[in-house]
Design an enzyme around this catalytic site. Structure first.
Site, PDB file in Angstrom:
ATOM      1  N   ASP A   1       0.835  -1.198   0.000  1.00 25.07           N
ATOM      2  CA  ASP A   1       0.000   0.000   0.000  1.00 25.07           C
ATOM      3  C   ASP A   1       0.873   1.251   0.000  1.00 25.07           C
ATOM      4  O   ASP A   1       0.640   2.192  -0.762  1.00 25.07           O
ATOM      5  CB  ASP A   1      -0.933  -0.025   1.211  1.00 25.07           C
ATOM      6  CG  ASP A   1      -1.783   1.219   1.326  1.00 25.07           C
ATOM      7  OD1 ASP A   1      -2.498   1.547   0.363  1.00 25.07           O
ATOM      8  OD2 ASP A   1      -1.737   1.865   2.384  1.00 25.07           O
ATOM      9  N   ALA A   2       1.878   1.265   0.850  1.00 28.23           N
ATOM     10  CA  ALA A   2       2.785   2.410   0.930  1.00 28.23           C
ATOM     11  C   ALA A   2       3.569   2.575  -0.366  1.00 28.23           C
ATOM     12  O   ALA A   2       3.767   3.695  -0.853  1.00 28.23           O
ATOM     13  CB  ALA A   2       3.741   2.240   2.111  1.00 28.23           C
TER      14      ALA A   2
END
Length: 133
Positions: A17-18
């Site tokens: 996600d990051a």
């Protein structure tokens, strides 16, 4: 370095996600000339569960993922999460979790060039994906 096989799908998704968020923000800053608020709104739409599902579906249709990458996707998709996004079907949420796990797996295994290839594929197709409602 932690053995990637010891990480569960949700941990890989957390990392992925990051990674996706950073790549999307960089792409938008370099390619879209607009206010910070507009950048935020664009980024939010590009990293939504619905958008990630659409990108994954296109990747599947184009058959660009390796067996190893698809296995990493399945780790995230099949992971048992006790939460999901509001206003999003659980099936869409699970696919997007798998999509994020794929990128987390690539990051942990040092495949930064492959991350960029897949993100470039998404950016190239950003106006052509059908976002599932």
């Amino acid at each position: 370095m932690t053995n990637v096989n010891q990480l569960n799908g949700l941990i890989l998704a957390y990392l992925g996600d990051a990674e996706i968020e950073e790549k999307v923000r960089y792409y938008l800053v370099m390619n879209k000339h607009c206010s910070v608020n507009e950048l935020y709104m664009l980024a939010k739409s590009y990293v939504s569960a619905k958008a990630q599902t659409a990108f994954f579906n296109l990747m599947s249709k184009e058959e660009i993922l390796t067996d190893e990458e698809f296995s990493a996707f399945k780790l995230g998709r099949n992971a048992k999460s006790h939460t999901h996004a509001k206003n999003t079907a659980i099936s869409i949420y699970r696919i997007s979790t798998g999509f994020e796990a794929l990128f987390g797996y690539l990051k942990v295994t040092g495949q930064d060039d492959r991350i960029q290839e897949l993100m470039d594929f998404c950016f190239k197709n950003i106006d052509n994906v059908e976002i599932i409602e």
